[in-house]
Motif scaffolding. Structure first.
Motif: not given
Length: 162
Positions: A110-111, A126
Motif C-alpha cells: 500500500l505504501h 499504511c
C-alpha cells in the motif's frame, strides 16, 4: 434507487470525489486519457493505450474526450454496467495493489502504491489504514476485505487520501 443486488461500487459521494481527484492530476475537473493512463501506470498496470482508449470510451458518455465528475460517479455507481463487470473491475483494482500477487495487500505494498501516486505517508500510516479494514486481524487486506472497503458497507468514513 433501491437495488436488490449489493453494489460493489463506491457509493459514498465523498469517496467518489476523492478517487476522482486522484485521477484528475492537473486539477482541471476532468480526467483525460493521459491522466487515466498515468494513474494506471503508477499503480503498476501495463494497460495499453488501446485499452485506456476503450475505458475512456466506456466512461465518457458525453463523448467530449474527457471524464467529468458526473460521468465518473455514474461509472462508480454501476449505472448501465452489468454486475459481473463490476466484480471484474474491482478484482483488477485489487491486483494493482497486490504487487506480489499473493492474494493480499500488505502495508508495504500500500505504501509503495501511495508513494507512486505522490502521497506522503509512512508504512506505519499504511498499517493503520489496513488495520481499519482488516476484519480477520492478519495484518493484510484480502480481496473480500477490499471489496467491503470499496462498497463502504461498514461506513467507517476513512480519512485516507488517494
Amino acid at each position: 434507487m433501491a437495488n436488490s443486488k449489493p453494489s460493489i461500487y463506491l457509493q459514498n459521494t465523498e469517496e467518489v470525489k476523492k478517487v476522482f481527484e486522484c485521477f484528475d492530476t492537473n486539477g482541471d475537473g476532468k480526467i483525460s486519457a493521459d491522466e487515466l493512463g498515468g494513474v494506471l501506470k503508477a499503480l503498476g498496470s501495463d494497460t495499453s493505450p488501446d485499452e485506456v482508449a476503450r475505458m475512456m470510451e466506456e466512461i465518457d458518455t458525453d463523448k467530449d474526450g474527457h471524464v467529468n465528475l458526473q460521468e465518473f460517479a455514474a461509472f462508480c455507481s454501476g449505472e448501465g454496467d452489468p454486475y459481473s463487470s463490476a466484480e471484474k473491475e474491482l478484482q483488477e483494482a485489487f491486483e494493482l495493489y497486490d504487487q506480489d500477487h499473493n492474494g493480499k495487500i500488505s502495508a508495504v505494498e500500500l505504501h509503495q502504491i501511495l508513494k507512486r501516486l505522490g502521497e506522503r505517508c509512512s508504512v506505519e500510516d499504511c498499517a493503520g489504514m489496513i488495520k481499519s479494514v482488516d476484519s480477520n486481524g492478519d495484518g493484510y487486506v484480502s480481496f473480500d476485505e477490499f471489496k467491503k472497503m470499496m462498497t463502504n458497507n461498514n461506513n467507517n468514513n476513512s480519512n485516507a487520501k488517494c
